[in-house]
Design an enzyme around this catalytic site. Structure first.
Site, mmCIF file in Angstrom:
data_model
loop_
_atom_site.group_PDB
_atom_site.id
_atom_site.type_symbol
_atom_site.label_atom_id
_atom_site.label_comp_id
_atom_site.label_asym_id
_atom_site.label_seq_id
_atom_site.Cartn_x
_atom_site.Cartn_y
_atom_site.Cartn_z
ATOM 1 N N ASP A 197 2.680 -1.831 15.639
ATOM 2 C CA ASP A 197 3.682 -0.798 15.892
ATOM 3 C C ASP A 197 3.795 -0.604 17.402
ATOM 4 O O ASP A 197 3.115 -1.271 18.183
ATOM 5 C CB ASP A 197 3.313 0.490 15.152
ATOM 6 C CG ASP A 197 2.014 1.093 15.666
ATOM 7 O OD1 ASP A 197 1.404 0.548 16.605
ATOM 8 O OD2 ASP A 197 1.588 2.121 15.099
ATOM 9 N N ASP A 226 4.160 0.058 4.945
ATOM 10 C CA ASP A 226 2.757 0.108 5.355
ATOM 11 C C ASP A 226 2.299 1.529 5.180
ATOM 12 O O ASP A 226 3.109 2.470 5.270
ATOM 13 C CB ASP A 226 2.582 -0.284 6.827
ATOM 14 C CG ASP A 226 2.823 0.885 7.750
ATOM 15 O OD1 ASP A 226 1.844 1.579 8.118
ATOM 16 O OD2 ASP A 226 3.998 1.159 8.093
ATOM 17 N N CYS A 255 -6.942 -2.948 -14.376
ATOM 18 C CA CYS A 255 -7.034 -3.706 -13.125
ATOM 19 C C CYS A 255 -8.048 -4.837 -13.273
ATOM 20 O O CYS A 255 -9.095 -4.660 -13.888
ATOM 21 C CB CYS A 255 -7.451 -2.752 -12.006
ATOM 22 S SG CYS A 255 -7.585 -3.530 -10.393
ATOM 23 N N CYS A 304 -9.184 -6.542 -10.449
ATOM 24 C CA CYS A 304 -9.664 -6.843 -9.097
ATOM 25 C C CYS A 304 -11.190 -7.021 -9.127
ATOM 26 O O CYS A 304 -11.860 -6.661 -10.092
ATOM 27 C CB CYS A 304 -9.243 -5.759 -8.096
ATOM 28 S SG CYS A 304 -10.283 -4.286 -8.047
ATOM 29 N N CYS A 335 -13.110 -3.879 -10.150
ATOM 30 C CA CYS A 335 -12.994 -3.485 -11.555
ATOM 31 C C CYS A 335 -13.667 -4.487 -12.484
ATOM 32 O O CYS A 335 -14.051 -4.146 -13.602
ATOM 33 C CB CYS A 335 -11.529 -3.268 -11.919
ATOM 34 S SG CYS A 335 -10.881 -1.776 -11.122
ATOM 35 N N HIS A 352 -10.404 -1.590 -4.091
ATOM 36 C CA HIS A 352 -9.590 -1.352 -5.293
ATOM 37 C C HIS A 352 -8.233 -0.746 -4.945
ATOM 38 O O HIS A 352 -7.202 -1.170 -5.485
ATOM 39 C CB HIS A 352 -10.323 -0.436 -6.273
ATOM 40 C CG HIS A 352 -9.423 0.045 -7.369
ATOM 41 N ND1 HIS A 352 -9.042 -0.757 -8.425
ATOM 42 C CD2 HIS A 352 -8.762 1.218 -7.541
ATOM 43 C CE1 HIS A 352 -8.205 -0.094 -9.200
ATOM 44 N NE2 HIS A 352 -8.022 1.105 -8.697
#
Lengths: 374, 374
Positions: free
Chosen positions: B95, B269, B307, B309, B312, B338
């Site tokens: 930014d 974002d 989930c 991931c 998880c 997560h």
């Protein structure tokens, strides 16, 4: 009952007490001598279990005192035990909680039954004796568990150490009697005796008679000069059974690994690598480096030029220093990873040097570069 | 000069402004709409770059204000730029530092030249204007950099917003003129205009005339009601070039992703997933869960049953709650992993639902389970 662990003595280095071995446990086969990273609260601080495994560790230590107080052994047992709770498929050793009760809790009152203390977390009154410690360790489910013991302070009166030792021997028998999972968990005895050679010998003989599958040397590195620790090891390990593993508790600076191995020790654990990592200090072949120092601000070299761990392959001192200064947890994660790698890799080399007979030369070479002179 | 980024518009969802696209950057090809994790200080808090990559992210945001103050852009440049400094091989967006100067620094004084402020770290006086911001961003070396802008507060007087907007437009031209690496870094313009529809339109038209390779919508989600943010998007995006990516800055709650995409946004974002993770709050299909609550003490389910991931698949709510209570950094690492996964995976599904025309139905289904009602 046959022990769930089995120790193979592979080689001994002539002229020293150093041994090369292999410890078979329910969850892992461990090449010894071994350095065990510490996961006090069911996590090796800042690291994932996959990272600890990638580093090469196959056994970690977890603390009974901490897990008993938080989250409580029944919550760990509810998950299927410590291995599953923390996603660590390899071996675990739990200590007895004795040392932590004496070093962390307040208002301790020691009786023959055990120790009454106040939790350092909640302040509430709790009690831990041999039966309670073994009960907790049975619930946690580690591969190796430890007899409940008292670790006398240093310095201490000989009379106190003697009485404490006699009590620790009685507690060891009660620990054996209380152990309900001896087919799954190996219970190791702990040799105490303070800094008195004769008491150490007495303890080693008495513990050996109790026939444990492994023996720890406790109560060392508690503030005494290093030569005194070495003396105590030298009187103790020759009296322990040659065919059983020997574990030096809470000790693991680089020089301690060399000196312990040379005096017949097979297993070590220590919070040192992760503790100094959180202050931004790292092990290198040339000694410890304090990364917050300004000299590293534009230093794009790896933490240790001789190291090929994940951290040293991908990150610079300048980047890690930035993370530490910015208080980003990824910084202490990288220093922790490197420091644990350093000790695990050092032990790999120590094992190799026992096999090829170069341990003493390797020690000298290491000390010369590290800047250690006994 | 041709832009180092190229945007492919792959599909538009009829009856909405939603688009499916692909943004080619020097370090990565990015499927849009995309959620970009934030690595403020050259690290996505608690996560390794390999983890961020495994999660599926191919672009992250880093903050110019923070890196300018610490470690300083010359240290990053000395490492070979931000990608190499932080070991992130994929794309980076920086930014302009404008927003942080206004939200973090003290003693701000805005002039036509730029902003004088005191560092929130050292307290020393610093100055950032369009030329300085672009100079810093050129040194950091991100794939996408942003024009220096002012983000007016909410609420603000119309007169102030108008003057601020005119200055931001002049700063945008100066940012373009100062850009010295336009063959390697794409400079995006930022549409401001506060909560006034006509000023937003004026800004969109004026920025489009300056011909940037991409456009951000800034100054939203600054405290205004969500319907007002949606109104501002609806008047802005239709005036931006159809063949350029559109980036809604600092916005990324699950509902914001749906509502932004439906109003023509391609890039998002937000620090939200990592920020709430550090408080122990996680996204689940059934809404947010506060893990410190006692109800999770013996809950051996994964954070989110839907989930898959890493977290998880391997850890329970009970274990993660224990780590959070014990203040082990591995706990906030798992919740951060997560939460970032949750938003990246949600965006995967949003992209798929644009392709197969089910975005509106998917939004309704998600809101019903998540417990969101506008």
């Amino acid at each position: 009952m046959e022990s769930p662990t089995r120790f193979e003595l592979l080689a001994e280095l002539q002229g020293t007490l150093a041994r090369r071995g292999r410890l078979h446990t329910p969850h892992a086969v461990i090449e010894t001598p071994v350095f065990m990273p510490v996961g006090t609260q069911a996590t090796v601080k800042t690291l994932s279990p996959e990272e600890v495994s990638t580093i090469g560790a196959r056994i970690i230590l977890s603390n009974t005192y901490h897990l008993h107080l938080r989250p409580g052994e029944e919550i760990v047992a509810g998950a299927g035990g410590l291995h599953r709770f923390m996603n660590w498929p390899h071996a675990v050793l739990t200590d007895s909680g004795g040392f932590q009760v004496f070093s962390l809790a307040s208002m301790r009152k020691i009786t023959e039954a055990g120790v009454e203390f106040r939790s350092h977390i909640s302040g509430e009154k709790r009690f831990l004796g041999p039966e309670e410690s073994i009960h907790v360790q049975n619930a946690l489910g580690a591969d190796i568990i430890m007899a409940f013991d008292e670790c006398p302070p240093y310095p201490a009166e000989r009379d106190y150490v003697l009485q404490s030792l006699q009590r620790t021997l009685r507690w060891a028998r009660r620990s054996q009697a209380a152990h309900e999972r001896s087919d799954e968990q190996a219970l190791f005895g702990i040799v105490q005796g303070g800094m008195a050679a004769d008491l150490r010998r007495e303890a080693a003989v008495a513990m050996t008679e109790m026939d444990f599958p492994g023996y720890a040397v406790g109560g060392l590195s508690v503030g005494e000069p290093k030569p005194l620790m070495h003396d105590m090891l030298e009187v103790t390990t020759p009296l322990l059974p040659r065919d059983k593993p020997r574990y030096l508790m809470g000790v693991g600076a680089p020089d301690d690994l060399f000196e312990g191995v040379l005096r017949g020790i097979d297993m070590f654990d220590c919070v040192l690598p992760t503790r100094i990592a959180r202050n931004g200090t790292v092990f290198t072949a040339n000694g410890k480096a304090v990364l917050r120092n300004a000299q590293y601000a534009r230093d794009y070299l790896p933490l240790d030029e001789d190291c090929d761990c994940y951290v040293c392959r991908h990150y610079s001192r300048a980047y890690i220093r930035h993370l530490l200064k910015a208080e980003e947890t990824f910084g202490i994660r990288l220093t922790s990873y490197h420091n644990v790698s350093f000790l695990v890799n050092l032990m790999d080399k120590i094992r190799l040097s026992i096999e090829n007979g170069s341990l003493l030369a390797f020690r000298q070479h290491f000390y010369d570069r590290y800047g250690y002179n006994g």
